[in-house]
Motif scaffolding. Structure first.
Motif, short mmCIF file in Angstrom:
data_model
loop_
_atom_site.label_atom_id
_atom_site.label_comp_id
_atom_site.label_asym_id
_atom_site.label_seq_id
_atom_site.Cartn_x
_atom_site.Cartn_y
_atom_site.Cartn_z
N ARG A 14 53.69 86.45 -15.75
CA ARG A 14 52.81 85.27 -15.75
C ARG A 14 51.85 85.31 -14.57
O ARG A 14 50.68 84.97 -14.70
CB ARG A 14 53.63 83.99 -15.73
CG ARG A 14 52.75 82.74 -15.72
CD ARG A 14 53.48 81.52 -16.17
NE ARG A 14 52.77 80.29 -16.01
CZ ARG A 14 51.62 79.95 -16.59
NH1 ARG A 14 51.04 80.77 -17.39
NH2 ARG A 14 51.06 78.78 -16.37
N THR A 15 52.33 85.74 -13.43
CA THR A 15 51.47 85.83 -12.24
C THR A 15 50.33 86.81 -12.48
O THR A 15 49.17 86.52 -12.15
CB THR A 15 52.30 86.27 -11.01
OG1 THR A 15 53.35 85.32 -10.81
CG2 THR A 15 51.44 86.33 -9.77
N LYS A 16 50.63 87.97 -13.06
CA LYS A 16 49.59 88.96 -13.36
C LYS A 16 48.59 88.40 -14.37
O LYS A 16 47.38 88.53 -14.21
CB LYS A 16 50.21 90.25 -13.92
CG LYS A 16 50.93 91.08 -12.92
CD LYS A 16 49.96 91.83 -12.07
CE LYS A 16 50.70 92.80 -11.19
NZ LYS A 16 49.85 93.48 -10.27
N ALA A 17 49.12 87.77 -15.43
CA ALA A 17 48.24 87.21 -16.47
C ALA A 17 47.36 86.11 -15.89
O ALA A 17 46.16 86.05 -16.18
CB ALA A 17 49.09 86.67 -17.62
N LEU A 18 47.92 85.27 -15.05
CA LEU A 18 47.14 84.18 -14.45
C LEU A 18 46.06 84.74 -13.53
O LEU A 18 44.94 84.22 -13.50
CB LEU A 18 48.06 83.23 -13.69
CG LEU A 18 47.40 81.98 -13.12
CD1 LEU A 18 46.74 81.16 -14.22
CD2 LEU A 18 48.42 81.13 -12.38
N GLY A 19 46.37 85.78 -12.80
CA GLY A 19 45.36 86.39 -11.92
C GLY A 19 44.15 86.88 -12.70
O GLY A 19 43.00 86.65 -12.30
N ILE A 20 44.40 87.52 -13.82
CA ILE A 20 43.29 88.02 -14.65
C ILE A 20 42.51 86.86 -15.26
O ILE A 20 41.28 86.84 -15.22
CB ILE A 20 43.83 88.96 -15.75
CG1 ILE A 20 44.32 90.25 -15.11
CG2 ILE A 20 42.76 89.25 -16.80
CD1 ILE A 20 45.04 91.17 -16.06
#
Length: 170
Positions: A14-20
């Motif tokens: 989720r952190t990676k997806a939110l960053g993008i």
């Protein structure tokens, strides 16, 4: 990947997806919604995920594609020209109302010309000039080579420049 493995990895995904999504979309709410959609899609595929690396790569691809879809949908709506930079500058400089109207019309015309660009060129142009991302950052987010980003940016600028030249000749 088992349910337990997925749950252990979910926060990182989720952190990676939110960053993008934060980099690509204009609003935090939209980015949060899109990141949630990424997680739902990953959950539906969790049994097919091989390992952590596969899950992370897939989360980035899904996030990028969902952002592109959202930007394409947003492109179909007319741009919001209220509170535009030119209008704000003119009111500060004390321009005449007729000059202000002329500049606002020029700005609306430019937005219409931008909307005629191919979706990828428009996306790259916005990421570069609105979000102030570097060519390298844009390339990473869109999964392109940096040279491709440079070409798309150059093509978009050239098309807009030619449109402006044609308009000024009339």
């Amino acid at each position: 990947m088992t349910q337990r493995d997925f749950e252990a990895l979910a926060m990182q995904l989720r952190t990676k997806a939110l960053g993008i999504t934060l980099r690509m979309l204009h609003s935090r709410d939209d980015a949060e919604d899109t990141a949630s959609d990424v997680m739902l899609r990953l959950w539906s595929l969790h049994e097919k995920l091989k390992d952590e690396g596969h899950a992370l790569n897939l989360s980035m691809v899904i996030a990028r594609n969902l952002c592109i879809d959202a930007l394409r949908k947003a492109r179909r709506t007319p741009p919001n020209v209220e509170g535009s930079l030119l209008s704000e500058q003119l009111s500060v400089q004390g321009a005449l109302p007729s000059e202000k109207m002329e500049y606002e019309e020029e700005e609306r015309w430019l937005f219409r010309q931008m909307e005629k660009l191919p979706p990828r060129e428009l996306q790259v142009l916005r990421m570069r000039h609105t979000e102030l991302l570097s060519n390298e950052e844009i390339a990473n987010l869109l999964g392109l080579g940096e040279s491709s980003v440079k070409v798309m940016l150059s093509n978009a600028r050239k098309k807009l420049f030619n449109d402006i030249k044609r308009r000024n000749r009339q």
